[in-house]
Design an enzyme around this catalytic site. Sequence first.
Site, PDB file in Angstrom:
ATOM      1  N   HIS A 130       3.473  18.043 -28.374  1.00  0.00           N
ATOM      2  CA  HIS A 130       2.163  17.449 -28.115  1.00  0.00           C
ATOM      3  C   HIS A 130       1.317  18.345 -27.227  1.00  0.00           C
ATOM      4  O   HIS A 130       1.808  19.279 -26.593  1.00  0.00           O
ATOM      5  CB  HIS A 130       2.309  16.073 -27.447  1.00  0.00           C
ATOM      6  CG  HIS A 130       2.904  16.124 -26.069  1.00  0.00           C
ATOM      7  ND1 HIS A 130       4.232  16.433 -25.835  1.00  0.00           N
ATOM      8  CD2 HIS A 130       2.347  15.943 -24.850  1.00  0.00           C
ATOM      9  CE1 HIS A 130       4.461  16.414 -24.542  1.00  0.00           C
ATOM     10  NE2 HIS A 130       3.329  16.133 -23.904  1.00  0.00           N
ATOM     11  N   ASP A 132      -1.340  17.559 -24.136  1.00  0.00           N
ATOM     12  CA  ASP A 132      -1.558  16.392 -23.284  1.00  0.00           C
ATOM     13  C   ASP A 132      -2.927  15.738 -23.534  1.00  0.00           C
ATOM     14  O   ASP A 132      -3.959  16.422 -23.564  1.00  0.00           O
ATOM     15  CB  ASP A 132      -1.444  16.771 -21.800  1.00  0.00           C
ATOM     16  CG  ASP A 132      -0.003  17.104 -21.413  1.00  0.00           C
ATOM     17  OD1 ASP A 132       0.923  16.527 -22.009  1.00  0.00           O
ATOM     18  OD2 ASP A 132       0.192  17.946 -20.517  1.00  0.00           O
ATOM     19  N   HIS A 282       3.504  21.608 -26.271  1.00  0.00           N
ATOM     20  CA  HIS A 282       4.793  21.763 -25.588  1.00  0.00           C
ATOM     21  C   HIS A 282       5.736  20.616 -25.946  1.00  0.00           C
ATOM     22  O   HIS A 282       5.300  19.573 -26.453  1.00  0.00           O
ATOM     23  CB  HIS A 282       4.600  21.871 -24.067  1.00  0.00           C
ATOM     24  CG  HIS A 282       3.962  20.666 -23.443  1.00  0.00           C
ATOM     25  ND1 HIS A 282       2.620  20.387 -23.562  1.00  0.00           N
ATOM     26  CD2 HIS A 282       4.485  19.653 -22.705  1.00  0.00           C
ATOM     27  CE1 HIS A 282       2.335  19.267 -22.918  1.00  0.00           C
ATOM     28  NE2 HIS A 282       3.453  18.796 -22.398  1.00  0.00           N
ATOM     29  N   ARG A 298       3.327  15.952 -11.950  1.00  0.00           N
ATOM     30  CA  ARG A 298       2.325  16.633 -12.793  1.00  0.00           C
ATOM     31  C   ARG A 298       0.904  16.179 -12.445  1.00  0.00           C
ATOM     32  O   ARG A 298       0.662  14.977 -12.291  1.00  0.00           O
ATOM     33  CB  ARG A 298       2.591  16.315 -14.266  1.00  0.00           C
ATOM     34  CG  ARG A 298       1.790  17.188 -15.246  1.00  0.00           C
ATOM     35  CD  ARG A 298       1.995  16.775 -16.685  1.00  0.00           C
ATOM     36  NE  ARG A 298       1.020  15.786 -17.097  1.00  0.00           N
ATOM     37  CZ  ARG A 298       1.052  15.115 -18.251  1.00  0.00           C
ATOM     38  NH1 ARG A 298       2.033  15.322 -19.122  1.00  0.00           N
ATOM     39  NH2 ARG A 298       0.130  14.226 -18.551  1.00  0.00           N
TER      40      ARG A 298
HETATM   41  C1  SIN Z   1       5.316  16.707 -20.081  1.00  0.00           C
HETATM   42  O1  SIN Z   1       4.405  16.744 -19.255  1.00  0.00           O
HETATM   43  O2  SIN Z   1       5.116  16.618 -21.279  1.00  0.00           O
HETATM   44  C2  SIN Z   1       6.729  16.788 -19.568  1.00  0.00           C
HETATM   45  C3  SIN Z   1       7.168  18.200 -19.492  1.00  0.00           C
HETATM   46  C4  SIN Z   1       8.520  18.331 -18.885  1.00  0.00           C
HETATM   47  O3  SIN Z   1       9.063  17.380 -18.330  1.00  0.00           O
HETATM   48  O4  SIN Z   1       9.063  19.430 -18.938  1.00  0.00           O
END
Ligand code: SIN
Length: 307
Positions: A130, A132, A282, A298
């Site tokens: 995805h 974000d 990612h 995050r």
């Molecule tokens: C995410 O923000 O998609 C999670 C990424 C992660 O936990 O490595």
Amino acid sequence: MKFPRAMKPERSDREITLDLTIKPLSPHFGTEILGANVSAGGDNVALAVRQAWLDAGGLAVVRDQDLATDRHIAFAQHFGPLFGNPDEKPLQDTVSIYMHPDHPEIYRVSNQVDGDGKPKGRKGAGTYWHSDVSFRERPAGASILSAKQIPPSGGDTIFCDQSRAYEALSETMKAILAPLHAAHDFEVAAHSQYTSRVLVTDDLEGGTNRALHPIVRTHAETGRKSLFVNPGFTSHIQGFHRDESRALLDFLYAHCMRPEFLYRHRWQEYDLVIWDNRCLMHYAIMDYPDDQPRYMERTTCIGDRPA
Ligand code: SIN
């Protein structure tokens, strides 16, 4: 590679020595930055990291940043306004329980629960490809993930360079994609990732978490084109029959998975990883057991309207 002295930003009134070491993470995208002190470094460090991040195609790993939460937020603001700031609508109710109680700009990722059984963060966040918040009119620009606790092995995150993936397409395919738009909808992930329909809010039904974006977008800062579809949130291509849309999206996703477009990040404690959702997607691999804690914080910047 040492950060060339001539390219160093002006010093501010505080005496800051920018002795950054900047190395490629892979031949085509991603950079590793050593020697930065994001917490104490102020604007000059943030601007140098930001420029290195843009130059590296939107992926930077800043090592050794044991960042207090408020310092993380202050640093992230150099990359844009943040989702969760008091002037913004929350991302969606499904994730509000994972936000930091004192800092609504911080989304927490964790496989642990506290003494009351409440999750310390979203377990298995992002275990699908995805970009974000692509379901919003203004999706995420930068996301900045601070690794506080990592398992001894596993929990890697894979990044896909959708600029290179776009550039590798034939001119004929680029011409086909140029006028197309795709719908992005939080419900796509809600169905596959969130087990309870009860969690899906009226807000979603009202369309706030649905948006139509060009399949190929141009990066507002670098001018580079990239694919902007992802399996996590893209529901369909506008104007196509369902099976036509599925076939074209499946082709694009398979194309993006070519190994030369991917970088797999093996986390080190206190890595601060910044990725650009305008040109990367990612996938967080959840292959570590619950008795091996993984805790990350995050921030997510509000990007521009894709064009
Ligand atoms: C995410 O923000 O998609 C999670 C990424 C992660 O936990 O490595």
